[in-house]
Design an enzyme around this catalytic site. Structure first.
Site, short mmCIF file in Angstrom:
data_model
loop_
_atom_site.label_atom_id
_atom_site.label_comp_id
_atom_site.label_asym_id
_atom_site.label_seq_id
_atom_site.Cartn_x
_atom_site.Cartn_y
_atom_site.Cartn_z
N GLY A 136 26.92 51.22 -11.51
CA GLY A 136 28.30 51.18 -11.97
C GLY A 136 29.15 52.32 -11.44
CE LYS A 137 25.56 56.86 -10.65
NZ LYS A 137 24.48 57.71 -10.04
CB VAL A 138 30.12 52.73 -5.24
CG1 VAL A 138 30.80 52.29 -3.96
CG2 VAL A 138 29.96 54.25 -5.26
#
Length: 352
Positions: free
Chosen positions: A306-308
């Site tokens: 769920g970062k990029v």
């Protein structure tokens, strides 16, 4: 002739060829990148990565983070990174302590990196106080001057906790007053309110200077300053929350890469459920994905955390010093930076 004279002559011989940092303004890489778009393999990856960086510059809502690990600054990319700050092409920096202190601040004080014309026995280098980064030399005595300068800066500051960003800002202020180089990333970041974070700040010459500051203060029964790594994480997350749309231009991997990506997760933990993942991401690395390390993990993998965003990302498996000049020159000459609003994220912390 004395042994000292022989050693001095040998050292001068080995430190005779200064590394010259590339000037991205002096050549126009657009035709090369345009041609690479029609190729395959790493050439096409680089062309697509360059296009994504230009998208970041074109997006009026996008704040861009330059993320640096490795030794490209020592190898000739130092002025390249400085130009990105000078021309409002990045809004924040996350880097290793070595990149910021041992390389950029080091040259800001007037010292140089040198090309190794030969690679003699490393024990010989040690006896001459020459440090080696692959085929690049550093004068250890110059590096000790950096240690001492960090100590001197610490001695002038109020004894309290500082984020690495806050201390590096003081380093930039020092270079404005005492520096010997105009194109210092640390100096220009201070002047343009571009915050620099080093999540492993003391893993550098800064560590030696700050340890001496603490030990001397402890012996004298006086208070001393500390570096607050939690404040680093909080401040960088504050910027991510305020920025909204963000893009990452990452050279290498390691701690800086994970640190900037983790701001998304941290913001969610703080209750900002609407925080955007990093919309754009480019990583240039030679790391091998097979060992499961963070340095080599693909940007697609980062999406699982769920970062990029998986849509606008590109991995470029290449030695960064050979491809960053093309990417940066292309972006400089396309000129999207000329219409960008200046973020000045350092002002978020009121000059502290």
């Amino acid at each position: 002739m004395t042994d000292t004279t022989i050693n001095d002559n040998r050292k001068a011989e080995l430190l005779s060829s200064v590394v010259e940092h590339i000037d991205i303004k002096s050549f126009d890489a657009r035709p090369i990148i345009d041609s690479m778009q029609k190729m395959s393999f790493t050439s096409r990856d680089l062309a697509r990565a360059t296009g994504i960086y230009n998208q970041m510059l074109e997006d009026p809502n996008c704040s861009i983070f330059l993320v640096i690990a490795g030794s490209t600054s020592a190898a000739g990319c130092m002025d390249l990174y400085a130009e990105l700050v000078r021309n409002n092409m990045v809004d924040g920096i996350v880097a290793t302590g070595a990149t910021i202190v041992d390389m950029d601040f080091f040259e800001g004080l007037g010292h140089k990196h040198y090309q190794a014309l030969e690679i003699p026995d490393d024990d010989t280098l040690r006896s001459l106080y020459i440090d080696r980064i692959y085929d690049t030399y550093i004068d250890e005595e110059d590096l000790q001057n950096v240690d001492h300068t960090i100590f001197e800066i610490a001695e002038t500051l109020e004894p309290r906790a500082y984020s690495s960003r806050a201390f590096i800002r003081e380093m930039g202020k020092y270079l404005v007053e005492h520096g010997k180089k105009e194109n210092s990333l640390v100096k220009l970041a201070y002047e343009h309110d571009v915050p620099i974070f080093c999540p492993a700040f003391t893993d550098s010459s800064a560590g030696f200077g700050l340890v001496k500051h603490q030990v001397d203060a402890m012996k004298a029964g006086k208070p001393y300053l500390t570096i607050d790594s939690i404040a680093d994480f909080r401040e960088l997350t504050d910027i991510k929350i305020a920025a909204g749309t963000t893009g990452l231009l990452m050279i290498g991997g390691g701690v800086p890469k994970n640190f900037i990506q983790d701001t998304v997760v941290c913001a969610e933990i703080l209750g900002h459920d609407d925080v955007e993942v990093h919309k754009y991401a480019v990583q240039i690395t030679v790391a091998d994905v097979r060992d499961g390390a963070c340095s080599s993990s693909t940007l697609q993998e980062a999406a699982s955390w769920g970062k990029v965003n998986t849509g606008i990302e590109q991995m470029v498996f290449a030695e960064a010093g050979s491809v960053m000049p093309l990417l940066a020159s292309d972006a400089f000459h396309r000129g999207h930076w000329k219409n960008r609003a200046k973020r000045g994220w350092a002002k978020l912390f009121g000059g502290k």
